[in-house]
Structure formats: C-alpha cells, structure tokens
Design a protein around this motif. Sequence first.
Motif, PDB file in Angstrom:
ATOM      1  N   GLU A  11       0.835  -1.199   0.000  1.00  0.00           N
ATOM      2  CA  GLU A  11       0.000   0.000   0.000  1.00  0.00           C
ATOM      3  C   GLU A  11       0.870   1.248   0.000  1.00  0.00           C
ATOM      4  O   GLU A  11       2.055   1.217   0.336  1.00  0.00           O
ATOM      5  CB  GLU A  11      -0.913   0.012   1.226  1.00  0.00           C
ATOM      6  CG  GLU A  11      -0.175   0.038   2.560  1.00  0.00           C
ATOM      7  CD  GLU A  11      -1.114   0.077   3.748  1.00  0.00           C
ATOM      8  OE1 GLU A  11      -2.169   0.738   3.650  1.00  0.00           O
ATOM      9  OE2 GLU A  11      -0.791  -0.552   4.773  1.00  0.00           O
ATOM     10  N   LYS A  12       0.258   2.357  -0.394  1.00  0.00           N
ATOM     11  CA  LYS A  12       0.920   3.657  -0.371  1.00  0.00           C
ATOM     12  C   LYS A  12       0.147   4.603   0.530  1.00  0.00           C
ATOM     13  O   LYS A  12      -1.078   4.645   0.496  1.00  0.00           O
ATOM     14  CB  LYS A  12       0.989   4.247  -1.782  1.00  0.00           C
ATOM     15  CG  LYS A  12       2.032   3.621  -2.669  1.00  0.00           C
ATOM     16  CD  LYS A  12       1.907   4.123  -4.106  1.00  0.00           C
ATOM     17  CE  LYS A  12       1.975   5.625  -4.211  1.00  0.00           C
ATOM     18  NZ  LYS A  12       1.938   6.098  -5.613  1.00  0.00           N
ATOM     19  N   LYS A  13       0.883   5.328   1.343  1.00  0.00           N
ATOM     20  CA  LYS A  13       0.301   6.387   2.154  1.00  0.00           C
ATOM     21  C   LYS A  13       1.128   7.643   1.894  1.00  0.00           C
ATOM     22  O   LYS A  13       2.231   7.776   2.410  1.00  0.00           O
ATOM     23  CB  LYS A  13       0.307   6.013   3.636  1.00  0.00           C
ATOM     24  CG  LYS A  13      -0.629   4.851   3.964  1.00  0.00           C
ATOM     25  CD  LYS A  13      -0.716   4.592   5.465  1.00  0.00           C
ATOM     26  CE  LYS A  13      -1.726   3.476   5.757  1.00  0.00           C
ATOM     27  NZ  LYS A  13      -1.831   3.197   7.221  1.00  0.00           N
ATOM     28  N   GLY A  14       0.596   8.525   1.063  1.00  0.00           N
ATOM     29  CA  GLY A  14       1.368   9.682   0.640  1.00  0.00           C
ATOM     30  C   GLY A  14       2.566   9.224  -0.162  1.00  0.00           C
ATOM     31  O   GLY A  14       2.435   8.469  -1.133  1.00  0.00           O
ATOM     32  N   HIS A  15       3.738   9.639   0.261  1.00  0.00           N
ATOM     33  CA  HIS A  15       4.974   9.264  -0.426  1.00  0.00           C
ATOM     34  C   HIS A  15       5.657   8.062   0.235  1.00  0.00           C
ATOM     35  O   HIS A  15       6.850   7.828   0.004  1.00  0.00           O
ATOM     36  CB  HIS A  15       5.934  10.450  -0.450  1.00  0.00           C
ATOM     37  CG  HIS A  15       5.456  11.594  -1.292  1.00  0.00           C
ATOM     38  ND1 HIS A  15       5.230  11.481  -2.643  1.00  0.00           N
ATOM     39  CD2 HIS A  15       5.150  12.878  -0.971  1.00  0.00           C
ATOM     40  CE1 HIS A  15       4.822  12.638  -3.123  1.00  0.00           C
ATOM     41  NE2 HIS A  15       4.760  13.508  -2.136  1.00  0.00           N
ATOM     42  N   ASP A  48       8.297   3.093  -8.294  1.00  0.00           N
ATOM     43  CA  ASP A  48       7.281   4.139  -8.154  1.00  0.00           C
ATOM     44  C   ASP A  48       7.959   5.449  -7.767  1.00  0.00           C
ATOM     45  O   ASP A  48       8.423   5.612  -6.634  1.00  0.00           O
ATOM     46  CB  ASP A  48       6.247   3.738  -7.101  1.00  0.00           C
ATOM     47  CG  ASP A  48       5.033   4.663  -7.079  1.00  0.00           C
ATOM     48  OD1 ASP A  48       5.144   5.807  -7.582  1.00  0.00           O
ATOM     49  OD2 ASP A  48       3.984   4.256  -6.561  1.00  0.00           O
ATOM     50  N   GLU A  49       8.023   6.395  -8.697  1.00  0.00           N
ATOM     51  CA  GLU A  49       8.705   7.667  -8.426  1.00  0.00           C
ATOM     52  C   GLU A  49       7.973   8.499  -7.380  1.00  0.00           C
ATOM     53  O   GLU A  49       8.562   9.430  -6.810  1.00  0.00           O
ATOM     54  CB  GLU A  49       8.851   8.461  -9.725  1.00  0.00           C
ATOM     55  CG  GLU A  49       9.798   7.811 -10.725  1.00  0.00           C
ATOM     56  CD  GLU A  49      10.021   8.671 -11.953  1.00  0.00           C
ATOM     57  OE1 GLU A  49       9.437   9.781 -12.018  1.00  0.00           O
ATOM     58  OE2 GLU A  49      10.791   8.247 -12.842  1.00  0.00           O
ATOM     59  N   ASP A  50       6.714   8.173  -7.123  1.00  0.00           N
ATOM     60  CA  ASP A  50       5.949   8.912  -6.126  1.00  0.00           C
ATOM     61  C   ASP A  50       6.221   8.404  -4.712  1.00  0.00           C
ATOM     62  O   ASP A  50       5.757   8.992  -3.734  1.00  0.00           O
ATOM     63  CB  ASP A  50       4.449   8.807  -6.437  1.00  0.00           C
ATOM     64  CG  ASP A  50       3.628   9.861  -5.710  1.00  0.00           C
ATOM     65  OD1 ASP A  50       4.048  11.038  -5.685  1.00  0.00           O
ATOM     66  OD2 ASP A  50       2.569   9.510  -5.157  1.00  0.00           O
ATOM     67  N   VAL A  51       6.949   7.298  -4.588  1.00  0.00           N
ATOM     68  CA  VAL A  51       7.322   6.751  -3.282  1.00  0.00           C
ATOM     69  C   VAL A  51       8.731   7.197  -2.948  1.00  0.00           C
ATOM     70  O   VAL A  51       9.667   6.960  -3.719  1.00  0.00           O
ATOM     71  CB  VAL A  51       7.234   5.207  -3.280  1.00  0.00           C
ATOM     72  CG1 VAL A  51       7.883   4.632  -2.020  1.00  0.00           C
ATOM     73  CG2 VAL A  51       5.780   4.752  -3.357  1.00  0.00           C
TER      74      VAL A  51
END
Length: 260
Positions: A11-15, A48-51
Amino acid sequence: MDNIMDRVLYEKKGHVGIINLDFVSDLNYCDILGYKAINEAILKLRDDEDVWVGIIQAAPGKGNFCAGADLSDWDDFKRILTENMGTYLDSDMVTPKPIIVATNGWTIGEGFNFVMAGDIIISHPDTKFWANESKRGVNPVSIQIKLTQKIGYNKAMGFMIPGDVKDVEWGDKVGLVNEICKENEDVRDVALKYAERIVEECAPLAVQGTKVGAWEMQHGHEDEAISKAIWARELCIESKDLKESWEAFKEKRKPIFKYE
C-alpha cells in the motif's frame, strides 16, 4: 492495497510505500510464494517515483514480524535452500530510497535477514531476534556477512553461534535497533510517523545521496562511496528542491520538497 500472491499487502500512504508481510499463519512463516511476493513488492516500491520512503512490517493483526522460512514441507524447504531463495535486498542496495523495518514478536531467520536489509530499524519491546540456522543444521549464506558489517565480528558470531534468542535490548545495545517504541504503541504507527517525518522534512535526492554513500561504505567500498556521494551532490545542486530549501530559509518557512 495490492494483495500480491496472498502473501504481501502493498500500500501507499502519501509518499510512503508499505510492504506488509502477510505470510503463513500468525507466526508469518515465509514460504516459496512469500519470497516471490516480497520481491515483486520491492520492485513496486523501487519503481514508483511517487514513493520516497519504504517500510517493511508485519501485516496489521499479525503478532509476529516473520518467524523464518516455512519448514512444514520438506521438499519445499529443501527447494528454498538448494535454489538459494531470498530477496532482492540480500546482496544489493536495489533502491536508494531509505527502507524502515518495523519489527514485532518473532524475528527469526529470514525475518532477521529482512532486518539486515533495513536502513532504519524500529522495534516493539516484544521483538525477539533469532538466527537459528545452526540449530536447524544449515549455515546462513548472507546474514552473518551483513551482521558482521553492522555490529562487528565477535558480536555477530556470539549471536549466531550457538544461536540463542536475543531481546530488543540486545538489539539496542549492539547498535542494530534505532528506536524502541513504547509497549502500548503499535510499531507500525511509529514507523509510519518516522517515514512521514523524512518525507516532510528532507529532500528526497539528498536522502538518497546520503544512503548511497553510507551503503557503499558499509560494504567496504570507500572509493565507490565517495564517488557516488559526489555524483549525488551534483544532482542535488542542480535540483529545484535545493533552491526551494534556500528560499524557505530566507523566508523563514518550512520548505516544500517535490523531488525535482
């Protein structure tokens, strides 16, 4: 939340990218599918560049981080050994993104190997570290190498031979654990708050440059550590985040980093 092979919940939470270990039973034994699933999750986190920060932890509701390889089936157990199954984090940095490992309960064998892959270790007081390979009739391949690099030869050997269970205070004493949460706290929440601090307060390129240099030095590559640190510094100098940090300082406000 992405359920990978019924073994890992990603899962992702923000970055923040979170790898939740949802292996076999509440003890979280890692079977063949478990190895494949965590490797897939690691690649998701890496790509994932957003992580910007990763966490490896037991899935919510699991009372143990990971109790090692699944020994319930002899053929599968021998396959894990003969094919030298492991994670992509065993022998390579894989990603310059910092990885926080949050431990609770039994942290045995492969579970302890996950700890070796972490950059920051946060543990619940009920954590029990155990590298029991010698008691199972087989030597480890990489745990003893990485542990020696982290805490020194004698301390590593004393932990692995004869292979006694160690508590979280031992982990703190030898410099393995960064933070011990309170008894009434969920270590997952503490790890997430730590990750969010990194995201909110630090420029991603600067963090990654710090890890790259430290990782290379940890593994005895001093020339490579300096070379990569200089390379990372050059990226930082050209980044918009550095300019934002300078402007925020002049304006007496918190910088807003965008990984640019």
